[in-house]
Write a protein that holds these residues in place. Structure first.
Motif, PDB file in Angstrom:
ATOM      1  N   TRP A   1     -12.344 -56.325  40.749  1.00  0.00           N
ATOM      2  CA  TRP A   1     -13.560 -55.910  41.446  1.00  0.00           C
ATOM      3  C   TRP A   1     -14.282 -54.794  40.696  1.00  0.00           C
ATOM      4  O   TRP A   1     -15.515 -54.715  40.719  1.00  0.00           O
TER       5      TRP A   1
ATOM      6  N   VAL B   1     -16.355 -56.490  38.039  1.00  0.00           N
ATOM      7  CA  VAL B   1     -17.571 -57.087  38.597  1.00  0.00           C
ATOM      8  C   VAL B   1     -18.609 -56.020  38.895  1.00  0.00           C
ATOM      9  O   VAL B   1     -19.796 -56.169  38.589  1.00  0.00           O
ATOM     10  N   TRP B   2     -18.154 -54.922  39.503  1.00  0.00           N
ATOM     11  CA  TRP B   2     -19.091 -53.840  39.865  1.00  0.00           C
ATOM     12  C   TRP B   2     -19.738 -53.233  38.625  1.00  0.00           C
ATOM     13  O   TRP B   2     -20.954 -52.993  38.591  1.00  0.00           O
TER      14      TRP B   2
ATOM     15  N   ALA C   1     -17.130 -63.181  44.479  1.00  0.00           N
ATOM     16  CA  ALA C   1     -18.308 -62.342  44.294  1.00  0.00           C
ATOM     17  C   ALA C   1     -19.577 -63.064  44.760  1.00  0.00           C
ATOM     18  O   ALA C   1     -20.456 -62.473  45.401  1.00  0.00           O
TER      19      ALA C   1
END
Length: 248
Positions: free
Chosen positions: A120, A123-124, A164
């Motif tokens: 995560w 992705v962020w 996502a």
């Protein structure tokens, strides 16, 4: 050990000093038929060999016939496994050994949580690199959704892309439609979709499979479903929101 019986029958047995519970193999010179007895159990009897067992610490008396010759009271000594002066007091029991604390499951859980956090975070960071200098509040929801979907289509190495994409779809629906709160589960949200919004149900289910199923998401073409998701941002935004994001 060879034992003559009335000078007519010769027999051997093993082990040479049997104890209670041992399997005693008795061999004769010819085919034998041993008579049953309460003193012992006949385990097997084949031609000239007989296997017997007893749980009585007394000499066994065998009777039967070998060939044309009968025999009686053939003695096989059987010893007890106890000492002569054993008082039959049970030996003291040792305390049970404590089992080692299972650490493997907790290590596996910790590694899985760490991997999810890293995924995560990646992705962020990727989404942040693609963002412009315009404040987030000034970017229209439709534009923000399109950017996120295009990034997920372009960055094929991003982990957990289905999850996502599902999260971005939830956020977009929650912002643009008053009846689609972000707290709704997939089973609560899908019945509220319109007939032409099947793509939303497909995306949410793929995201749930990737998050919660051991087998992961189903083998579906990501680019095709993401392209259909972009059609959601082409619709007019209700609740008085304008696609330009400026003031009315």
């Amino acid at each position: 050990m060879m034992l003559p019986v009335l000078a007519l029958v010769a027999v051997s047995f093993s082990p040479p000093a049997p104890t209670v519970g041992d399997l005693i193999t008795v061999r004769f010179e010819g085919e034998v038929a041993l008579e049953p007895s309460e003193q012992y159990e006949i385990v097997s009897q084949e031609e000239s060999t007989t296997v017997i067992r007893t749980f009585q610490p007394v000499p066994l008396l065998l009777s039967g016939r070998t060939g044309d010759t009968g025999f009686r009271n053939l003695v096989i000594p059987v010893r007890s496994v106890l000492r002569p002066d054993d008082d039959l007091t049970p030996a003291p029991l040792a305390p049970p050994l404590s089992s080692p604390y299972p650490r493997a499951p907790f290590v596996a859980i910790a590694l899985a949580a760490l991997a999810a956090a890293v995924a995560w975070s990646a992705v962020w960071l990727a989404l942040r690199r693609q963002s412009t200098s315009v404040p987030v509040a000034s970017v229209p929801p439709a534009e923000r959704f399109r950017r996120a979907v295009m990034l997920l289509k372009t960055e094929r190495d991003l982990p957990r892309r289905w999850a996502a994409l599902a999260d971005e779809t939830r956020i977009y629906l929650a912002v643009t439609r008053s009846s689609f709160g972000s707290e709704l589960t997939t089973s609560e949200l899908v019945p509220r979709l319109g007939e032409g919004e099947r793509v939303v149900a497909d995306i949410l289910r793929q995201g749930d499979l990737e998050k919660f199923s051991r087998s992961g998401a189903a083998p579906v073409d990501f680019d095709s479903l993401a392209a259909r998701a972009l059609d959601l941002a082409k619709e007019p935004e209700p609740d008085g929101q304008q696609s330009g994001g400026g003031e009315p």
